[in-house]
Each structure stands twice: as C-alpha cells, then as structure tokens.
Write a protein that holds these residues in place. Structure first.
Motif, PDB file in Angstrom:
ATOM      1  N   LEU A   1      13.166  16.377 -27.579  1.00 23.81           N
ATOM      2  CA  LEU A   1      14.284  16.840 -26.765  1.00 23.81           C
ATOM      3  C   LEU A   1      15.177  15.649 -26.454  1.00 23.81           C
ATOM      4  N   SER A   2      16.477  15.838 -26.556  1.00 24.36           N
ATOM      5  CA  SER A   2      17.406  14.751 -26.258  1.00 24.36           C
ATOM      6  C   SER A   2      18.548  15.258 -25.390  1.00 24.36           C
ATOM      7  N   VAL A   3      19.146  14.345 -24.649  1.00 21.38           N
ATOM      8  CA  VAL A   3      20.275  14.705 -23.798  1.00 21.38           C
ATOM      9  C   VAL A   3      21.451  15.177 -24.642  1.00 21.38           C
ATOM     10  N   ALA A   4      21.608  14.607 -25.825  1.00 26.09           N
ATOM     11  CA  ALA A   4      22.724  14.983 -26.696  1.00 26.09           C
ATOM     12  C   ALA A   4      22.695  16.472 -27.026  1.00 26.09           C
ATOM     13  N   THR A   5      21.501  17.020 -27.274  1.00 27.11           N
ATOM     14  CA  THR A   5      21.407  18.448 -27.602  1.00 27.11           C
ATOM     15  C   THR A   5      21.801  19.326 -26.415  1.00 27.11           C
ATOM     16  N   MET A   6      21.617  18.800 -25.200  1.00 22.17           N
ATOM     17  CA  MET A   6      21.959  19.583 -24.010  1.00 22.17           C
ATOM     18  C   MET A   6      23.471  19.716 -23.831  1.00 22.17           C
ATOM     19  N   TYR A   7      24.221  18.804 -24.430  1.00 18.02           N
ATOM     20  CA  TYR A   7      25.679  18.825 -24.291  1.00 18.02           C
ATOM     21  C   TYR A   7      26.389  19.196 -25.590  1.00 18.02           C
ATOM     22  N   SER A   8      25.622  19.638 -26.582  1.00 14.08           N
ATOM     23  CA  SER A   8      26.237  20.073 -27.834  1.00 14.08           C
ATOM     24  C   SER A   8      26.359  21.591 -27.827  1.00 14.08           C
ATOM     25  N   VAL A   9      27.405  22.092 -28.452  1.00 17.97           N
ATOM     26  CA  VAL A   9      27.620  23.535 -28.483  1.00 17.97           C
ATOM     27  C   VAL A   9      28.108  23.935 -29.870  1.00 17.97           C
ATOM     28  N   THR A  10      27.612  25.063 -30.329  1.00 21.63           N
ATOM     29  CA  THR A  10      28.029  25.610 -31.622  1.00 21.63           C
ATOM     30  C   THR A  10      28.473  27.049 -31.420  1.00 21.63           C
ATOM     31  N   ALA A  11      28.990  27.640 -32.501  1.00 20.82           N
ATOM     32  CA  ALA A  11      29.432  29.032 -32.409  1.00 20.82           C
ATOM     33  C   ALA A  11      28.278  29.952 -32.027  1.00 20.82           C
ATOM     34  N   ASN A  12      27.063  29.560 -32.399  1.00 17.55           N
ATOM     35  CA  ASN A  12      25.905  30.409 -32.124  1.00 17.55           C
ATOM     36  C   ASN A  12      25.485  30.399 -30.658  1.00 17.55           C
ATOM     37  N   ASN A  13      25.585  29.206 -30.013  1.00 19.69           N
ATOM     38  CA  ASN A  13      25.106  29.151 -28.621  1.00 19.69           C
ATOM     39  C   ASN A  13      26.225  29.159 -27.586  1.00 19.69           C
ATOM     40  N   TRP A  14      27.485  29.214 -28.042  1.00 18.50           N
ATOM     41  CA  TRP A  14      28.584  29.272 -27.078  1.00 18.50           C
ATOM     42  C   TRP A  14      28.516  30.543 -26.238  1.00 18.50           C
ATOM     43  N   SER A  15      28.017  31.632 -26.824  1.00 20.45           N
ATOM     44  CA  SER A  15      27.907  32.890 -26.082  1.00 20.45           C
ATOM     45  C   SER A  15      26.928  32.770 -24.923  1.00 20.45           C
ATOM     46  N   ALA A  16      26.018  31.797 -24.991  1.00 26.96           N
ATOM     47  CA  ALA A  16      25.081  31.562 -23.888  1.00 26.96           C
ATOM     48  C   ALA A  16      25.654  30.593 -22.865  1.00 26.96           C
ATOM     49  N   VAL A  17      26.510  29.680 -23.328  1.00 26.72           N
ATOM     50  CA  VAL A  17      27.089  28.688 -22.419  1.00 26.72           C
ATOM     51  C   VAL A  17      28.126  29.323 -21.502  1.00 26.72           C
ATOM     52  N   ALA A  18      28.976  30.196 -22.047  1.00 29.58           N
ATOM     53  CA  ALA A  18      30.073  30.768 -21.267  1.00 29.58           C
ATOM     54  C   ALA A  18      29.597  31.491 -20.008  1.00 29.58           C
ATOM     55  N   PRO A  19      28.606  32.404 -20.070  1.00 33.48           N
ATOM     56  CA  PRO A  19      28.121  33.021 -18.831  1.00 33.48           C
ATOM     57  C   PRO A  19      27.506  32.004 -17.877  1.00 33.48           C
ATOM     58  N   GLY A  20      26.905  30.954 -18.456  1.00 37.38           N
ATOM     59  CA  GLY A  20      26.333  29.903 -17.616  1.00 37.38           C
ATOM     60  C   GLY A  20      27.392  29.161 -16.825  1.00 37.38           C
ATOM     61  N   VAL A  21      28.584  29.018 -17.412  1.00 37.38           N
ATOM     62  CA  VAL A  21      29.695  28.362 -16.706  1.00 37.38           C
ATOM     63  C   VAL A  21      30.050  29.159 -15.453  1.00 37.38           C
ATOM     64  N   LEU A  22      30.100  30.465 -15.587  1.00 37.66           N
ATOM     65  CA  LEU A  22      30.418  31.307 -14.427  1.00 37.66           C
ATOM     66  C   LEU A  22      29.350  31.151 -13.346  1.00 37.66           C
ATOM     67  N   PHE A  23      28.084  31.028 -13.767  1.00 36.30           N
ATOM     68  CA  PHE A  23      27.016  30.830 -12.798  1.00 36.30           C
ATOM     69  C   PHE A  23      27.091  29.432 -12.198  1.00 36.30           C
ATOM     70  N   GLY A  24      27.529  28.459 -12.998  1.00 38.58           N
ATOM     71  CA  GLY A  24      27.697  27.098 -12.485  1.00 38.58           C
ATOM     72  C   GLY A  24      28.748  27.021 -11.401  1.00 38.58           C
ATOM     73  N   VAL A  25      29.782  27.872 -11.505  1.00 35.83           N
ATOM     74  CA  VAL A  25      30.808  27.925 -10.458  1.00 35.83           C
ATOM     75  C   VAL A  25      30.173  28.314  -9.135  1.00 35.83           C
ATOM     76  N   TRP A  26      29.274  29.297  -9.168  1.00 28.28           N
ATOM     77  CA  TRP A  26      28.575  29.717  -7.948  1.00 28.28           C
ATOM     78  C   TRP A  26      27.767  28.556  -7.363  1.00 28.28           C
TER      79      TRP A  26
END
Length: 469
Positions: A198-223
């Motif tokens: 596991l690396s920190v770099a993978t935690m901050y990388s995004v692809t077309a496949n996992n962007w759909s998981a990041v976007a809802p997380g952003v809304l939760f991060g706002v909370w």
C-alpha cells in the motif's frame, strides 16, 4: 490588486472592535480556533464517518477529503472572509443576508442557522451519552440515556454561563486530547504500518474506473469539514475582531483537513481498508477502536470511547454557544424580543443560552439516539441552506465592491460551490439512509424556512404596531 485586498482580508487589523454587549477583547486567534474546531468535533466525526467514507471511496478516501477541502469548502471559507470584513457581527449568516440580500431574508436564515446549532446540541449530548453507557454498562437504558443527556446539557450551560474565556479553555482541553488520539493513531499507522503493498500515491490517484467512488466521497467529505464557520460567532469577543476571525476561519478548516487526512491515510496502513469499511459505529468507537486495538495495550482500550465523549461534549458546548450568539445578535437588531439580548455578569448571553438549553433538553427527550438520522437530516439541510445563502450574500457584495470583470472572476467559483452544496441538500432528501427517511430532510428544510418567515413577519408587525397606534 493584492490577494488580501481582493478578498477583504483585514491584514493590518484596522477594525479594532465592534459594537457589542458581549465580553470585548477576551479571545485571541488560538482561543477561537480551539472553540470552532471543537464544533467540528474531530474524534466523533472520525469515529462515525471515517468507516462510511472508506466504504464509499475505499483507498481514495484521502483524495475525497482533499478535493472537498479545495472545493467547495475553501471557496466557502474565502467568501466568508470577505463577508466578515464588510459585515462583522456574531450573527454570521443572519447579518450577511440582512445587509446584502434583505433584512427578512436575514431573519429566516439566521433562524435556520440557529436551528442547525440547536440540533447539534442534543445530538452531541446523546452521542456522548451513548459512549458513556458503553464505558459504564451499568448506566445502560433509554431512560438513563435521556437523564445523562439532560445532565450534560445543563453542565455545559453552567460552563458557558461563566463567560467566553472559560468556554474557550474547556474546549481547548477537550480538543488537544482528541487530536492527539485521532491524528496520533494515524501517525502510528504511517510510521509503523501493518498493511503491506500500500502506498500514499495510490490513495491520491484516480482513474475512470474509481472516479465514480471518489465523487460521492467528496460530498461526504464536505460534511466532515463543515462547521468551521462557527468561528464567526465569537467575533464580537475577539481582541482584533475581523482579522482574528478571518485567520481562524482558514486555520480551523485547514486543521480539520490535516487531521482527517492523517487519519484517512494512516488508518489504512494499520487495518485493511475493507475491514475499516465494514465497521458499523454503534457507541463502540468505530474505526478508532480498531486502530487503537492494533497499537495500544488492552488496558488502554477505553481511550477510543473516552475521546469520542470529550469530542461530543466539545461539540455540544460550542454549538449551544453558536446558537445563543446568533439569537443574541438577532435580538440586538430588533428581530427577536429585546429580553433575549440580556447578558449576565460574565457578559454571556444568559437568556439565549437558557433558551437553547431548554430546546436541547426537550429534543433529547423527544428524539432519542435511535433517531440519530433525524439529527443528520436537520443539520445537513439547515447548514446547506445557511451556506448557500451566505454565498448569495457574497455574490451581492462582490458585484457591489468590484468592477464587472473582477466580480465575474470571483463569482464563478462561488456559484459552482452553491451548486455543489445544493446537490448535497438534494441528496439529503432524495437518497435517505433508510426508506422511512425519504424526503425528511426536505420537509425539515421547509419547516426551517417557513418558521423563519413567520418570525420575520412577526418582527415586522411588532415594529409597525407603535406607528399604527
């Protein structure tokens, strides 16, 4: 034009004091930062929310927090910096909307913000109670929970009534302990990882496949990052009012971002993210307990529970103060009965504190911890409404103070932030946690606006009555 001039930052502290009946000159930047960050409640939010964020975004949880920090929360913070410069008062969104939109709009949104804070107060009391009962099983039971929650609210009424300096010291004490535990466990994960490959770099990388998981997380991060704006409620008691609060707004938001980022990164190195995502927080410390079990001896397992208790108590105390100061300022401006702006010998708004306490205790008995989603709905929709209208006030201010080209440049990110926050408000009602909860947030938002409109109407009628007579 320099950046600090563009956003209205009072770099030289030109505004030395503002008119108030509260305790002038008592708080420095550190005091307000600790108080406002206490409202953000890092330990409780981490215990209740981090597992959900992992379940949404997986390894990319830190990336979701990063995006939420820069947009929309940093944009909102900069907008509040400008508004604070040109409309400084403890009323916050009430004053911003009154001065730049319409006085009646200010009353509606001031009341809406106060409702948000008044909902946080009993919610934090019940969360602290849940963990107290977990720490001391002999206190289990719904009746006992209501009694403990009532006692907690009364205890912090006494603390708040002793003045803002005492309030800030208590908040600081709680906050230091919870930051050490939340961020400290994250650092242990980074320094002494238990999960390989596991690396920190993978935690901050995004692809077309996992962007759909990041976007809802952003809304939760706002909370998770919300509530930093409670710093504004202490502006009338700050030593250098505007500059102190402007600094505090940015420091509180950035501090919360750093704390949650360290936790989101480090906890993955301590426990597999799949396991963290499956943890259901139910008064047992949630993800914090799982990390504590990895690094701390069993004799210290109580820390995971205790830190959430202190975190919830800090949130209880600061939320009740924020509601009380907003209602105090509305009373000072003549929109609520004049008796509500009375202060005690410690210059604390005694009647509004008593009112918030009474409402908090009533809600504790009406909505027990089993109705926790109701609290989430109230807080989410009322905060979204408050933030959106604060941004509208910023847009009005921007076009009043700047040339069209500059105003257009500043307006673009604010409008986009409004759209994001509006979408969060939409999801709060359209995507409930349970089928029974559908549209509840929307209904509560309508109730907040309608009840605020009634207060605004009554305020006008009371002002007109002497003229009619």
């Amino acid at each position: 034009m320099k950046l600090h001039d563009l956003i209205g930052y009072d770099r030289n502290g030109t505004i030395k004091e503002i008119e108030t009946g509260l305790n002038k000159g008592k708080l420095g930047t550190r005091d307000i930062v600790f108080s406002a960050l206490g409202f953000n409640a890092p330990a409780w939010v981490a215990a209740s929310s981090m597992s959900i964020l992992y379940s949404i975004s997986g390894h990319q949880a830190p990336l979701a927090i990063l995006i939420a920090f820069f947009f929309p929360m940093l944009v909102l913070a900069i907008c509040l910096v400008s508004l604070t410069r040109y409309a400084p008062s403890a009323g916050g969104v009430f004053t911003f909307c009154s001065r730049f939109i319409h006085p009646s709009c200010g009353v509606v949104l001031g009341w809406t913000y106060a409702l948000a804070c008044m909902a946080v107060t009993p919610m934090c009391a019940l969360i602290a109670t849940q963990y107290i009962q977990a720490l001391f099983p002999a206190l289990q039971g719904e009746l006992q929970a209501k009694i403990i929650g009532t006692l907690l609210i009364l205890t912090f009424l006494m603390v708040s009534s002793r003045g803002v300096a005492v309030t800030a010291r208590v908040a600081a004490t709680f906050l230091v302990f919870e930051i050490v535990v939340v961020a400290g466990l994250g650092m242990l994960g980074i320094i002494n990882p238990q999960v390989s490959d596991l690396s920190v770099a993978t935690m901050y990388s995004v692809t077309a496949n996992n962007w759909s998981a990041v976007a809802p997380g952003v809304l939760f991060g706002v909370w998770m990052l919300a509530n930093f704006d409670s710093a504004i409620n202490y502006i009338e008691e700050a030593k250098v009012p505007v500059r102190t609060v402007q600094r505090s707004l940015l420091i509180v938001l950035t501090s919360a971002f750093i704390i949650y980022s360290i936790a989101a990164i480090g906890w993955q190195f301590a426990v597999p993210v799949d396991k963290l995502a499956s943890i259901v927080e139910s008064g047992n410390g949630g993800a914090i307990s799982a990390i504590a079990e990895t690094y701390l001896p069993s004799s210290m397992s109580w820390i995971a529970l205790f830190v959430v208790i202190t975190s919830a108590c800090a949130g209880l105390q600061i939320s009740s103060n924020s509601a009380a100061r907003t209602l105090y300022r509305m009373s000072e401006e003549g929109h609520l009965p004049s008796a509500l702006c009375a202060v005690n010998k410690f210059k604390a708004p005694r009647l509004t504190l008593a009112l918030v306490t009474t409402v908090g205790i009533a809600i504790v008995w009406w909505k027990p911890i089993s109705n926790i989603i109701w609290y989430y709905d109230v807080i989410t929709i009322t905060l979204v409404l408050s933030y959106v209208f604060a941004l509208i006030a910023f847009l009005v201010l921007t076009w009043e103070k700047n040339a069209p080209k500059v105003a257009l440049m500043l307006s673009a990110p604010a409008v986009l932030a409004m759209l994001v926050l509006g979408y969060i408000g939409y999801l709060a009602g359209a995507s409930p946690v349970s089928p029974d909860d559908i549209y509840t947030a929307w209904y509560l938002g309508i109730f907040a606006l309608v009840s605020g409109a009634l207060i605004a109407l009554l305020s006008k009628l009371c002002k007109l009555r002497p003229i009619i007579n």
